[in-house]
Design a protein around this motif. Structure first.
Motif, mmCIF file in Angstrom:
data_model
loop_
_atom_site.group_PDB
_atom_site.id
_atom_site.type_symbol
_atom_site.label_atom_id
_atom_site.label_comp_id
_atom_site.label_asym_id
_atom_site.label_seq_id
_atom_site.Cartn_x
_atom_site.Cartn_y
_atom_site.Cartn_z
ATOM 1 N N ARG A 2 48.134 -4.493 60.942
ATOM 2 C CA ARG A 2 48.641 -5.128 62.150
ATOM 3 C C ARG A 2 49.552 -4.210 62.971
ATOM 4 N NH1 ARG A 2 52.110 -10.714 61.916
ATOM 5 N NH2 ARG A 2 52.316 -10.993 64.150
ATOM 6 N N HIS A 3 50.280 -3.307 62.302
ATOM 7 C CA HIS A 3 51.286 -2.498 62.983
ATOM 8 C C HIS A 3 50.999 -1.008 62.970
ATOM 9 C CE1 HIS A 3 53.642 -6.134 63.013
ATOM 10 N NE2 HIS A 3 53.508 -6.229 61.711
ATOM 11 N N SER A 24 52.148 -7.218 71.676
ATOM 12 C CA SER A 24 51.428 -6.630 72.799
ATOM 13 C C SER A 24 52.097 -6.939 74.133
ATOM 14 C CB SER A 24 49.989 -7.140 72.811
ATOM 15 O OG SER A 24 49.271 -6.544 73.853
ATOM 16 N N PHE A 50 59.011 -8.287 64.381
ATOM 17 C CA PHE A 50 58.313 -8.344 63.099
ATOM 18 C C PHE A 50 59.287 -7.827 62.054
ATOM 19 C CE2 PHE A 50 54.939 -7.354 66.260
ATOM 20 C CZ PHE A 50 54.223 -8.528 66.150
ATOM 21 N N GLU A 54 57.773 -5.317 56.612
ATOM 22 C CA GLU A 54 56.326 -5.482 56.822
ATOM 23 C C GLU A 54 55.742 -4.229 57.483
ATOM 24 O OE1 GLU A 54 54.022 -8.114 60.067
ATOM 25 O OE2 GLU A 54 55.075 -9.311 58.559
ATOM 26 N N GLU A 58 53.142 -1.270 55.719
ATOM 27 C CA GLU A 58 51.885 -0.779 56.297
ATOM 28 C C GLU A 58 51.890 0.739 56.432
ATOM 29 O OE1 GLU A 58 50.248 -2.624 59.723
ATOM 30 O OE2 GLU A 58 50.623 -4.651 58.973
#
Length: 103
Positions: A2-3, A24, A50, A54, A58
């Motif tokens: 996601r990131h 976004s 976020f 997390e 990533e």
């Protein structure tokens, strides 16, 4: 992921692993040259959009599974400096790798 995206070719940085810590088109500017279009409405409040953990998880996974990375770059689809924990994430990435970090 996601990131995290890439690595992507960069004219200045070689192969860059991108880290996008904001949603976004979350931006405090309205640049006429922005490839994402105008910001409606502009956002100037810094937040934890976020969880930093997390995002760092990533990055850790990408460093284990991807190769040929020259730089880690905090960039993406908005103004990355609006994330309140950006400094924490940069220091976290620096603890994970000796690769240079760009913002």
């Amino acid at each position: 992921m996601r990131h995290v995206f890439g690595p992507v070719p960069s004219r200045r940085l070689g192969r860059s692993l991108g880290v996008d810590p904001v949603p976004s088109k979350l931006c405090n500017w309205n640049c006429v040259y922005c490839q994402l279009g105008f910001t409606v409405p502009p956002v100037s409040e810094r937040k934890d959009f976020f969880p930093a953990a997390e995002v760092l998880d990533e990055v850790r996974d990408a460093l284990r599974t991807k190769s040929a990375i020259d730089w880690i770059t905090f960039v993406g689809s908005g103004e990355t400096t609006l994330h309140r924990r950006l400094g924490e994430m940069i220091r976290g990435v620096q603890a994970l790798t000796e690769l240079p970090v760009a913002v």
